[in-house]
Design an enzyme around this catalytic site. Sequence first.
Site, mmCIF file in Angstrom:
data_model
loop_
_atom_site.group_PDB
_atom_site.id
_atom_site.type_symbol
_atom_site.label_atom_id
_atom_site.label_comp_id
_atom_site.label_asym_id
_atom_site.label_seq_id
_atom_site.Cartn_x
_atom_site.Cartn_y
_atom_site.Cartn_z
ATOM 1 N N HIS A 33 34.231 -12.755 35.655
ATOM 2 C CA HIS A 33 35.109 -12.629 36.834
ATOM 3 C C HIS A 33 34.417 -11.747 37.877
ATOM 4 C CE1 HIS A 33 38.675 -12.561 39.205
ATOM 5 N NE2 HIS A 33 39.397 -11.687 38.536
ATOM 6 N N HIS A 37 33.163 -22.495 38.498
ATOM 7 C CA HIS A 37 34.449 -21.915 38.869
ATOM 8 C C HIS A 37 35.548 -22.722 38.217
ATOM 9 C CE1 HIS A 37 37.734 -20.337 41.334
ATOM 10 N NE2 HIS A 37 36.918 -19.352 41.612
ATOM 11 N N ASP A 87 30.292 -15.073 44.030
ATOM 12 C CA ASP A 87 29.465 -13.966 43.540
ATOM 13 C C ASP A 87 27.972 -14.241 43.617
ATOM 14 O OD1 ASP A 87 32.106 -13.790 41.357
ATOM 15 O OD2 ASP A 87 31.524 -12.089 42.617
HETATM 16 C C1 SDX Z 1 35.229 -15.203 40.125
HETATM 17 O O1 SDX Z 1 39.460 -17.548 39.310
HETATM 18 C C2 SDX Z 1 39.013 -17.120 40.413
HETATM 19 O O2 SDX Z 1 39.464 -17.460 41.473
HETATM 20 C C3 SDX Z 1 37.863 -16.110 40.287
HETATM 21 C C4 SDX Z 1 37.205 -15.671 41.589
HETATM 22 C C5 SDX Z 1 38.149 -14.874 42.450
HETATM 23 O O3 SDX Z 1 37.906 -14.793 43.673
HETATM 24 O O4 SDX Z 1 39.067 -14.220 41.893
HETATM 25 O O5 SDX Z 1 36.746 -16.804 42.305
HETATM 26 C C6 SDX Z 1 36.025 -14.754 41.298
HETATM 27 O O6 SDX Z 1 35.475 -14.744 39.046
HETATM 28 C C7 SDX Z 1 34.172 -16.255 40.319
HETATM 29 C C8 SDX Z 1 33.480 -16.653 38.973
HETATM 30 C C9 SDX Z 1 32.415 -15.599 38.673
HETATM 31 N N1 SDX Z 1 31.852 -15.833 37.324
HETATM 32 C C10 SDX Z 1 30.593 -16.283 37.148
HETATM 33 O O7 SDX Z 1 29.848 -16.601 38.065
HETATM 34 C C11 SDX Z 1 30.163 -16.323 35.689
HETATM 35 C C12 SDX Z 1 29.463 -17.658 35.388
HETATM 36 N N2 SDX Z 1 30.481 -18.730 35.426
HETATM 37 C C13 SDX Z 1 31.093 -19.126 34.176
HETATM 38 O O8 SDX Z 1 31.255 -18.103 33.238
HETATM 39 C C14 SDX Z 1 32.259 -20.101 34.373
HETATM 40 O O9 SDX Z 1 31.832 -21.055 35.246
HETATM 41 C C15 SDX Z 1 33.593 -19.570 34.829
HETATM 42 C C16 SDX Z 1 34.082 -18.436 33.985
HETATM 43 C C17 SDX Z 1 33.532 -19.121 36.254
HETATM 44 C C18 SDX Z 1 34.601 -20.723 34.739
HETATM 45 O O10 SDX Z 1 34.792 -20.989 33.402
HETATM 46 P P1 SDX Z 1 35.656 -22.244 32.924
HETATM 47 O O11 SDX Z 1 36.479 -22.807 34.022
HETATM 48 O O12 SDX Z 1 36.347 -21.843 31.668
HETATM 49 O O13 SDX Z 1 34.569 -23.328 32.650
HETATM 50 P P2 SDX Z 1 33.991 -23.616 31.233
HETATM 51 O O14 SDX Z 1 33.493 -22.330 30.636
HETATM 52 O O15 SDX Z 1 34.971 -24.432 30.469
HETATM 53 O O16 SDX Z 1 32.709 -24.494 31.612
HETATM 54 C C19 SDX Z 1 32.793 -25.905 31.639
HETATM 55 C C20 SDX Z 1 31.411 -26.353 31.208
HETATM 56 C C21 SDX Z 1 30.990 -25.789 29.834
HETATM 57 O O17 SDX Z 1 30.046 -26.683 29.311
HETATM 58 P P3 SDX Z 1 30.581 -27.854 28.251
HETATM 59 O O18 SDX Z 1 31.346 -27.121 27.152
HETATM 60 O O19 SDX Z 1 31.464 -28.768 29.078
HETATM 61 O O20 SDX Z 1 29.318 -28.522 27.769
HETATM 62 O O21 SDX Z 1 30.426 -25.850 32.136
HETATM 63 C C22 SDX Z 1 29.550 -24.946 31.466
HETATM 64 C C23 SDX Z 1 30.251 -24.526 30.186
HETATM 65 O O22 SDX Z 1 29.297 -24.174 29.202
HETATM 66 N N3 SDX Z 1 29.346 -23.812 32.384
HETATM 67 C C24 SDX Z 1 28.181 -23.220 32.605
HETATM 68 C C25 SDX Z 1 28.441 -22.250 33.575
HETATM 69 N N4 SDX Z 1 29.744 -22.267 33.922
HETATM 70 C C26 SDX Z 1 30.303 -23.249 33.165
HETATM 71 N N5 SDX Z 1 26.966 -23.422 32.077
HETATM 72 C C27 SDX Z 1 25.973 -22.610 32.538
HETATM 73 N N6 SDX Z 1 26.144 -21.644 33.490
HETATM 74 C C28 SDX Z 1 27.364 -21.448 34.028
HETATM 75 N N7 SDX Z 1 27.548 -20.490 34.955
#
Ligand code: SDX
Length: 431
Positions: A267, A308, A365
């Site tokens: 996050h 996201h 971010d």
């Molecule tokens: C913020 O919610 C908000 O609005 C948050 C925010 C705000 O203003 O409040 O926008 C701020 O928190 C932005 C997000 C910052 N976080 C990151 O940048 C961390 C990296 N991102 C991930 O951890 C992830 O994308 C999330 C946490 C942001 C979202 O997670 P989800 O929606 O639970 O997605 P998921 O984990 O189910 O991913 C779906 C797929 C998975 O692969 P499969 O199981 O389908 O094979 O996508 C992959 C994940 O492994 N994946 C990634 C990835 N993000 C998702 N793979 C590699 N790198 C990534 N960053």
Amino acid sequence: MPADKLLITDPDTGSNVELPVISGSAGLPTVDIKKLPGALGYFTYDSGFAATAACRSSVTYIDGDEGILLYRGYPIEQLAEQSSFTEVAYLLMNGELPDASALEAFRQEIRYHTMIHESMKTFIGGFNYDAHPMAMMMGIVASMSAFYHDSLDIENPAHRRLAAVRMIAKMPTVAAACYRHSIGWPYAYPSNALGYASRLLHMMYSVPAEPYEVDPVAANALDLLFILHADHEQNASTSTVRLAGSTGANPYACIAAGCCALWGPAHGGANEAVLRMLNEIGSVENVPKFMERAKDKNDPFRLMGFGHRVYKNFDPRATIIRKTCHEVLEKMGISDPLLDLAMKLEEIALQDDYFVERKLYPNVDFYSGIIYKALNIPTNMFTVMFAIARTVGWVSQWLEQCETPETRIGRPRQVYTGDAARDYVPLTERA
Ligand code: SDX
């Protein structure tokens, strides 16, 4: 036109129930499932609440497919271009843009509350110099309920508003105090002759030994970043604030809970993690190796700043920040190889099937840390910057919840996977 109810039928018993459909002013129609357990004996399951509305809200709207973000109906692109963080704070809290006199009155109200209780400095001084600033901020925000007894009664609208204004006003002062403590500098008092972002920069970087002029380029960039981070619907930290608020906890405790949730690298901690990741990647030559790691399910490494829960298109904030990155670095005469690396990383990721299939785009971010770095803000202060801005969204959503009659304590259920009931076995009889 969406249906105004859904008929759910249990195929085993033939029983059915009509569930009302709620339609807001925008977004998907939403099924109200509260009758389901009583009518058909079923709960619903939605890990991570990806498809579940927890509340009604008029503060912020996001359309993840279209990359749309509205604060009280105003597009983020227009607010970023034409507004200020203080004006956006007024808008999010009150629901309408202020006229000139209301904006000045709000500015004065904020200025009036920028100082923190002198005893808080003893509290801050108790931390080791190497405490993470978010660890300090969490504690200090929660401690506000020990100092400000005149704004704890959540049933009193005047108390609620005073607490909200206090936190918006004091977060920069707390943030700067945490920073100064970590570098062994004396605390700087807020200068109310300055604007919101300038006041923070002055509290962070001014020294008693000589005058300090805030760079307007830095102040404008920070004000813009604060606008972009101010609110974002029911994200994890805002949902935490609402859940804490639903128990009747005091406003300072609720915002402290939001700070705690924000700190996670998935996050608000992602901006710090992005900079650390870019430094670890080091050069464009290493990008392919890290891309493979990001796709490897056995490797916990993820491409920080990508993906996201809601945006399955470009995060509109990332688009604005990327553009601002170039402008700020150019105006400040800075050439940062990390920006070049970030651009290359984005280019490669957006051509990679893994990222394209999963609709993983740069989020807010991904670029923000590069601007913070250009403003000489240390990496461990990046999430603190996010918390300063998001305090506006947290208090706005908390106020809305307090003023919503249908608000009940948040209490999710579970799918139980444990043991069935069994009798206690005395120690002497255990194998
Ligand atoms: C913020 O919610 C908000 O609005 C948050 C925010 C705000 O203003 O409040 O926008 C701020 O928190 C932005 C997000 C910052 N976080 C990151 O940048 C961390 C990296 N991102 C991930 O951890 C992830 O994308 C999330 C946490 C942001 C979202 O997670 P989800 O929606 O639970 O997605 P998921 O984990 O189910 O991913 C779906 C797929 C998975 O692969 P499969 O199981 O389908 O094979 O996508 C992959 C994940 O492994 N994946 C990634 C990835 N993000 C998702 N793979 C590699 N790198 C990534 N960053």
